[in-house]
Design a protein around this motif. Structure first.
Motif, PDB file in Angstrom:
ATOM      1  N   ILE A  66      -0.489  -2.707   7.957  1.00  0.00           N
ATOM      2  CA  ILE A  66      -1.485  -2.987   9.179  1.00  0.00           C
ATOM      3  C   ILE A  66      -1.941  -4.424   9.568  1.00  0.00           C
ATOM      4  N   ARG A  67      -1.381  -5.010  10.585  1.00  0.00           N
ATOM      5  CA  ARG A  67      -1.499  -6.350  10.691  1.00  0.00           C
ATOM      6  C   ARG A  67      -2.856  -6.560  11.703  1.00  0.00           C
ATOM      7  N   SER A  68      -3.303  -7.746  11.480  1.00  0.00           N
ATOM      8  CA  SER A  68      -4.540  -8.300  12.239  1.00  0.00           C
ATOM      9  C   SER A  68      -4.307  -8.328  13.931  1.00  0.00           C
ATOM     10  N   SER A  69      -3.029  -8.429  14.138  1.00  0.00           N
ATOM     11  CA  SER A  69      -2.675  -8.931  15.581  1.00  0.00           C
ATOM     12  C   SER A  69      -2.583  -7.518  16.357  1.00  0.00           C
ATOM     13  N   LEU A 104       1.040  -6.684  -4.552  1.00  0.00           N
ATOM     14  CA  LEU A 104       0.143  -5.647  -3.943  1.00  0.00           C
ATOM     15  C   LEU A 104      -0.257  -4.512  -4.869  1.00  0.00           C
ATOM     16  N   LEU A 105       0.239  -4.471  -6.016  1.00  0.00           N
ATOM     17  CA  LEU A 105      -0.215  -3.745  -7.079  1.00  0.00           C
ATOM     18  C   LEU A 105      -1.607  -4.065  -7.530  1.00  0.00           C
ATOM     19  N   GLN A 158      -5.532   9.841   2.579  1.00  0.00           N
ATOM     20  CA  GLN A 158      -5.084   8.491   3.076  1.00  0.00           C
ATOM     21  C   GLN A 158      -6.459   7.494   2.743  1.00  0.00           C
ATOM     22  N   ARG A 159      -6.232   6.477   2.333  1.00  0.00           N
ATOM     23  CA  ARG A 159      -7.251   5.288   2.181  1.00  0.00           C
ATOM     24  C   ARG A 159      -6.775   4.050   2.749  1.00  0.00           C
ATOM     25  N   ILE A 160      -7.510   3.182   3.201  1.00  0.00           N
ATOM     26  CA  ILE A 160      -7.312   1.921   3.650  1.00  0.00           C
ATOM     27  C   ILE A 160      -7.739   0.750   2.660  1.00  0.00           C
ATOM     28  N   VAL A 161      -6.840   0.117   2.247  1.00  0.00           N
ATOM     29  CA  VAL A 161      -7.328  -1.016   1.214  1.00  0.00           C
ATOM     30  C   VAL A 161      -6.993  -2.455   1.675  1.00  0.00           C
ATOM     31  N   PRO A 162      -7.809  -3.247   1.775  1.00  0.00           N
ATOM     32  CA  PRO A 162      -7.801  -4.617   2.238  1.00  0.00           C
ATOM     33  C   PRO A 162      -6.708  -5.385   1.180  1.00  0.00           C
ATOM     34  N   LEU A 163      -6.076  -6.382   1.835  1.00  0.00           N
ATOM     35  CA  LEU A 163      -5.061  -7.019   0.832  1.00  0.00           C
ATOM     36  C   LEU A 163      -5.750  -8.343   0.852  1.00  0.00           C
ATOM     37  N   GLY A 164      -5.788  -8.952  -0.605  1.00  0.00           N
ATOM     38  CA  GLY A 164      -6.219 -10.597  -0.676  1.00  0.00           C
ATOM     39  C   GLY A 164      -5.214 -11.589   0.050  1.00  0.00           C
ATOM     40  N   SER A 165      -5.560 -12.848   0.147  1.00  0.00           N
ATOM     41  CA  SER A 165      -4.449 -13.812   0.579  1.00  0.00           C
ATOM     42  C   SER A 165      -3.520 -13.724   0.098  1.00  0.00           C
ATOM     43  N   THR A 194      -0.574 -11.343  10.729  1.00  0.00           N
ATOM     44  CA  THR A 194      -0.631 -11.177   9.348  1.00  0.00           C
ATOM     45  C   THR A 194      -1.102  -9.806   8.934  1.00  0.00           C
ATOM     46  N   ALA A 195      -0.369  -9.593   7.721  1.00  0.00           N
ATOM     47  CA  ALA A 195      -0.654  -8.404   6.899  1.00  0.00           C
ATOM     48  C   ALA A 195      -1.952  -8.385   6.633  1.00  0.00           C
ATOM     49  N   ASP A 196      -2.734  -7.271   6.991  1.00  0.00           N
ATOM     50  CA  ASP A 196      -4.159  -7.464   6.715  1.00  0.00           C
ATOM     51  C   ASP A 196      -4.712  -6.570   5.696  1.00  0.00           C
ATOM     52  N   VAL A 197      -4.354  -5.155   5.998  1.00  0.00           N
ATOM     53  CA  VAL A 197      -4.775  -4.107   5.014  1.00  0.00           C
ATOM     54  C   VAL A 197      -3.514  -3.218   4.983  1.00  0.00           C
ATOM     55  N   ILE A 198      -3.367  -2.445   4.060  1.00  0.00           N
ATOM     56  CA  ILE A 198      -2.278  -1.307   3.677  1.00  0.00           C
ATOM     57  C   ILE A 198      -2.875  -0.054   3.755  1.00  0.00           C
TER      58      ILE A 198
END
Length: 320
Positions: free
Chosen positions: A168-171, A148-149, A197-204, A184-188
Motif C-alpha cells: 500500500i503506497r502513500s500516494s 520485508l521479513l 488481515q493486518r496492516i504493518v508499517p514498513l521501515g525506510s 512510495t511503499a508505505d505499509v504492507i
C-alpha cells in the motif's frame, strides 16, 4: 429408519471440511490436522474401532501410549500437537451429536520444556542483509524479501502469499502500477492465520528495497513466466514457494559467514525481540505479529530479560 452411523473416515472428512470452511484455517494447518488424525484412525482401527460412538477413553489412552512407546518416540512437542488434534476432533464429534460424551476431554499432553525463541543480534541481522547488496535482479529481490521479513515479522506463509496490490503506497495513485511514480511503499497488508488481515508499517530500508525490486527486478522476472499478481517471483517468473524462501535465507546466512542456523522464523523472532529491546509495548508487538493472545507474545519478554541479566552479570562489579 434411522440413518446409519457414519464411519470414522466419514466423520474425519466432515471435520476437515468444518475447519476449512467454517473456521477458515489455512491449508497448511488443515493438512497437519489430517496427518495427525489419520494416524489416530490407524490406531483405532487396530483396536477394532470403526465408528465415532465406539471410541472410549481407553482408546485415547492407547493412542498416547502408542506415540510414547514407538521405537523412535515422538518429541513432547509433536505428541502434544497430535493430542491437540485428537481433542479438537472429539469436540467436533460431540458438537455434531455423533457421540454422547467427549472421551478425550481429560487427555493431557506431556509437559513441554520452556523454549525461548531464537533471535540473532542487530549486527548479525545487518550482516545477513548486507549479503543482498547488488544491482542484479536476484539481489534486488532477495534484499526486498529479507528486509520485508525483518521489518514486519511476517510468517513465511504470509510473505509468499503477498500480491503486488498488498503493498500500500502513500500516494493517492497507489495500486495503478509497480513504478515508483505511483508513490512510495508505505505499509504492507498481511493475511495471517484464519485469513485475519493486518496492516504493518514498513521501515525506510524495507520501503526502499521493495521499491527498487518492483521497478528494476520484478518486471524482468515476470517476463519469464505467466502473468501473476504475486509480489515475490522466482527466477522462472512464478510465485515463490516457502521452500524457495528457505533456500534464499539459508544461502544468504551461509554467505554472511556468521556460522548461524537461520530460518524465516529467525527473522520473526528477531523482529519481536529487537522491538521489545527498543522499548516497544508488548501489546503493539502482539498486533504487529498477528498473535490472537498477548500471552503468546510475552514469551519474547523472557528473551529480553535474559539479555538484561547477562549484561548485568557481565558489567556490574558485584553481580558475581
Amino acid at each position: 429408519m434411522p440413518a446409519p452411523e457414519p464411519t470414522l473416515e466419514t466423520a474425519l472428512a466432515r471435520y476437515l471440511r468444518h475447519v476449512t470452511i467454517e473456521r477458515g484455517l489455512s491449508p497448511n494447518t488443515v493438512e497437519a490436522y489430517q496427518r495427525d488424525l489419520e494416524v489416530y484412525l490407524v490406531v483405532l482401527a487396530a483396536r477394532g474401532v470403526t465408528t465415532p460412538a465406539a471410541i472410549g477413553s481407553a482408546d485415547v489412552t492407547a493412542f498416547v501410549h502408542e506415540l510414547r512407546d514407538r521405537p523412535e518416540p515422538l518429541s513432547a512437542t509433536s505428541t502434544a500437537r497430535m493430542l491437540s488434534s485428537v481433542r479438537g476432533f472429539h469436540r467436533f464429534l460431540l458438537e455434531e451429536g455423533l457421540v454422547e460424551r467427549n472421551v478425550a476431554a481429560d487427555a493431557r499432553p506431556p509437559k513441554l520444556a520452556s523454549r525461548l525463541p531464537k533471535a540473532i543480534t542487530v549486527d548479525q541481522m545487518a550482516a545477513i542483509l548486507a549479503t543482498t547488496d547488488g544491482d542484479d535482479e536476484r539481489s534486488l529481490r532477495d534484499k526486498a524479501l529479507l528486509e520485508l521479513l525483518y521489518a514486519t515479522g511476517a510468517r513465511v506463509s504470509e510473505v509468499v502469499d503477498l500480491n503486488v496490490d498488498d503493498v500500500i503506497r502513500s500516494s493517492a495513485e497507489s495500486g495503478e502500477g509497480e513504478a515508483g511514480e505511483h508513490g512510495t511503499a508505505d505499509v504492507i497488508r498481511l493475511f495471517g492465520k484464519g485469513g485475519k488481515q493486518r496492516i504493518v508499517p514498513l521501515g525506510s530500508y524495507a520501503r526502499a528495497a521493495i521499491d527498487a525490486y518492483l521497478v528494476r527486478a520484478r518486471p524482468l522476472l515476470s517476463a519469464r513466466g505467466k502473468a501473476t499478481p504475486a509480489l515475490f517471483l522466482g527466477v522462472r517468473g512464478a510465485r515463490m514457494s516457502r521452500q524457495n524462501v528457505w533456500l534464499v535465507i539459508k544461502a544468504r546466512a551461509e554467505q554472511s559467514k556468521l556460522g548461524l542456523a537461520v530460518s524465516p522464523h529467525t527473522f520473526r523472532h528477531s523482529f519481536a525481540t529487537h522491538l521489545l529491546e527498543g522499548g516497544a509495548d508488548v501489546r503493539v508487538v502482539q498486533e504487529l505479529l498477528g498473535h490472537s493472545s498477548v500471552s503468546t507474545t510475552q514469551i519474547y519478554t523472557l528473551v529480553t530479560a535474559d539479555t538484561l541479566r547477562d549484561m548485568y552479570t557481565t558489567a556490574h562489579p558485584r553481580a558475581r
